[in-house]
Design a protein around this motif. Structure first.
Motif, PDB file in Angstrom:
ATOM      1  N   LYS A 196       1.111  -1.234   0.059  1.00 37.95           N
ATOM      2  CA  LYS A 196      -0.241   0.412  -0.056  1.00 37.95           C
ATOM      3  C   LYS A 196       0.621   1.433   0.156  1.00 37.95           C
ATOM      4  O   LYS A 196       0.593   2.090  -0.455  1.00 37.95           O
ATOM      5  N   ALA A 197       1.973   0.973   1.111  1.00 42.23           N
ATOM      6  CA  ALA A 197       2.986   2.528   0.894  1.00 42.23           C
ATOM      7  C   ALA A 197       4.401   1.997   0.197  1.00 42.23           C
ATOM      8  O   ALA A 197       5.153   0.863   0.764  1.00 42.23           O
ATOM      9  N   ASP A 198       4.416   2.979  -0.850  1.00 41.46           N
ATOM     10  CA  ASP A 198       6.341   2.528  -1.311  1.00 41.46           C
ATOM     11  C   ASP A 198       6.299   3.704  -0.914  1.00 41.46           C
ATOM     12  O   ASP A 198       6.490   5.240  -1.353  1.00 41.46           O
ATOM     13  N   PRO A 199       7.814   4.047  -0.498  1.00 43.58           N
ATOM     14  CA  PRO A 199       8.877   4.837  -0.114  1.00 43.58           C
ATOM     15  C   PRO A 199       9.167   5.345  -1.109  1.00 43.58           C
ATOM     16  O   PRO A 199       9.393   6.900  -1.709  1.00 43.58           O
ATOM     17  N   ARG A 200       8.920   4.900  -2.262  1.00 40.92           N
ATOM     18  CA  ARG A 200      10.117   5.039  -3.527  1.00 40.92           C
ATOM     19  C   ARG A 200       9.467   6.370  -4.746  1.00 40.92           C
ATOM     20  O   ARG A 200       9.076   7.546  -5.060  1.00 40.92           O
ATOM     21  N   MET A 201       7.886   5.957  -3.773  1.00 41.27           N
ATOM     22  CA  MET A 201       6.910   7.059  -4.831  1.00 41.27           C
ATOM     23  C   MET A 201       6.352   8.493  -4.187  1.00 41.27           C
ATOM     24  O   MET A 201       6.997   8.947  -4.259  1.00 41.27           O
ATOM     25  N   ALA A 202       6.171   7.961  -2.800  1.00 41.06           N
ATOM     26  CA  ALA A 202       6.455   9.229  -1.579  1.00 41.06           C
ATOM     27  C   ALA A 202       7.666  10.456  -1.582  1.00 41.06           C
ATOM     28  O   ALA A 202       7.456  11.770  -2.443  1.00 41.06           O
ATOM     29  N   ARG A 203       8.879   9.800  -1.785  1.00 43.05           N
ATOM     30  CA  ARG A 203      10.021  10.245  -2.240  1.00 43.05           C
ATOM     31  C   ARG A 203      10.282  10.668  -3.777  1.00 43.05           C
ATOM     32  O   ARG A 203      10.575  12.409  -4.244  1.00 43.05           O
ATOM     33  N   SER A 204       9.439  10.575  -5.080  1.00 43.03           N
ATOM     34  CA  SER A 204       9.403  10.770  -6.034  1.00 43.03           C
ATOM     35  C   SER A 204       9.131  12.031  -6.198  1.00 43.03           C
ATOM     36  O   SER A 204       9.137  13.233  -6.378  1.00 43.03           O
ATOM     37  N   LEU A 205       7.465  12.240  -5.051  1.00 42.48           N
ATOM     38  CA  LEU A 205       6.809  13.208  -5.478  1.00 42.48           C
ATOM     39  C   LEU A 205       6.930  14.081  -4.219  1.00 42.48           C
ATOM     40  O   LEU A 205       6.918  15.318  -4.772  1.00 42.48           O
ATOM     41  N   ALA A 206       7.980  13.485  -3.811  1.00 44.97           N
ATOM     42  CA  ALA A 206       8.669  15.467  -3.068  1.00 44.97           C
ATOM     43  C   ALA A 206       9.915  15.842  -3.548  1.00 44.97           C
ATOM     44  O   ALA A 206       9.217  16.623  -3.562  1.00 44.97           O
ATOM     45  N   MET A 207      10.204  15.085  -4.815  1.00 44.28           N
ATOM     46  CA  MET A 207      11.399  15.434  -5.081  1.00 44.28           C
ATOM     47  C   MET A 207      10.489  16.979  -5.922  1.00 44.28           C
ATOM     48  O   MET A 207      11.272  17.347  -6.743  1.00 44.28           O
ATOM     49  N   ARG A 208       9.466  16.485  -6.860  1.00 46.62           N
ATOM     50  CA  ARG A 208       9.047  16.949  -7.833  1.00 46.62           C
ATOM     51  C   ARG A 208       8.186  18.310  -7.191  1.00 46.62           C
ATOM     52  O   ARG A 208       8.204  19.126  -7.559  1.00 46.62           O
ATOM     53  N   VAL A 209       7.894  17.745  -5.816  1.00 45.01           N
ATOM     54  CA  VAL A 209       7.240  19.517  -5.136  1.00 45.01           C
ATOM     55  C   VAL A 209       8.665  20.119  -5.003  1.00 45.01           C
ATOM     56  O   VAL A 209       8.421  21.692  -5.281  1.00 45.01           O
ATOM     57  N   GLY A 210       9.679  20.316  -4.509  1.00 47.07           N
ATOM     58  CA  GLY A 210      10.976  20.536  -4.542  1.00 47.07           C
ATOM     59  C   GLY A 210      11.814  21.801  -5.688  1.00 47.07           C
ATOM     60  O   GLY A 210      11.573  22.057  -5.946  1.00 47.07           O
ATOM     61  N   PHE A 211      11.201  20.692  -7.039  1.00 47.65           N
ATOM     62  CA  PHE A 211      11.891  21.114  -8.443  1.00 47.65           C
ATOM     63  C   PHE A 211      10.675  21.908  -8.693  1.00 47.65           C
ATOM     64  O   PHE A 211      11.035  23.199  -9.326  1.00 47.65           O
ATOM     65  N   SER A 212       9.652  22.538  -8.432  1.00 50.97           N
ATOM     66  CA  SER A 212       8.666  23.112  -8.710  1.00 50.97           C
ATOM     67  C   SER A 212       9.316  24.825  -8.234  1.00 50.97           C
ATOM     68  O   SER A 212       8.766  25.275  -8.554  1.00 50.97           O
ATOM     69  N   ILE A 213       8.968  23.924  -6.728  1.00 51.55           N
ATOM     70  CA  ILE A 213       9.382  25.269  -5.841  1.00 51.55           C
ATOM     71  C   ILE A 213      10.551  25.741  -6.283  1.00 51.55           C
ATOM     72  O   ILE A 213      10.820  27.264  -6.710  1.00 51.55           O
ATOM     73  N   LEU A 214      11.709  25.323  -6.999  1.00 56.08           N
ATOM     74  CA  LEU A 214      12.903  25.663  -6.988  1.00 56.08           C
ATOM     75  C   LEU A 214      12.410  26.770  -8.997  1.00 56.08           C
ATOM     76  O   LEU A 214      13.306  27.527  -8.795  1.00 56.08           O
ATOM     77  N   LEU A 215      11.987  25.837  -9.403  1.00 63.79           N
ATOM     78  CA  LEU A 215      11.334  26.531 -11.062  1.00 63.79           C
ATOM     79  C   LEU A 215      10.701  27.792 -10.215  1.00 63.79           C
ATOM     80  O   LEU A 215      10.863  29.062 -11.409  1.00 63.79           O
ATOM     81  N   PHE A 216      10.071  27.700  -9.696  1.00 64.93           N
ATOM     82  CA  PHE A 216       9.211  28.701  -9.143  1.00 64.93           C
ATOM     83  C   PHE A 216      10.146  30.493  -8.689  1.00 64.93           C
ATOM     84  O   PHE A 216      10.186  31.222  -8.741  1.00 64.93           O
TER      85      PHE A 216
END
Length: 67
Positions: free
Chosen positions: A29-49
């Motif tokens: 049910k919980a995959d830490p790799r998926m959560a890490r990928s989504l957290a990195m996406r948020v970080g990259f979005s903030i960097l882009l902004f």
């Protein structure tokens, strides 16, 4: 600055694709790799902004209005 923005956008898409891959392949049910990928996406979005804000402040890009 344009290259940095393009790299950040590519990293956002890559991390989103990675999260999708892990979501489809997960058996638990919980995959830490998926959560890490989504957290990195948020970080990259903030960097882009922040890069866009810095480019605007430094005069590399100029806001234009619709005429």
């Amino acid at each position: 600055m344009k290259i940095l923005v393009a790299i950040a956008f590519i990293l956002i898409l890559a991390s989103l694709g990675s999260a999708f891959y892990h979501m489809m392949r997960q058996k638990n049910k919980a995959d830490p790799r998926m959560a890490r990928s989504l957290a990195m996406r948020v970080g990259f979005s903030i960097l882009l902004f922040l890069c866009i804000l810095a480019a605007n402040y430094l005069g590399y890009i100029h806001p234009t209005g619709i005429r």
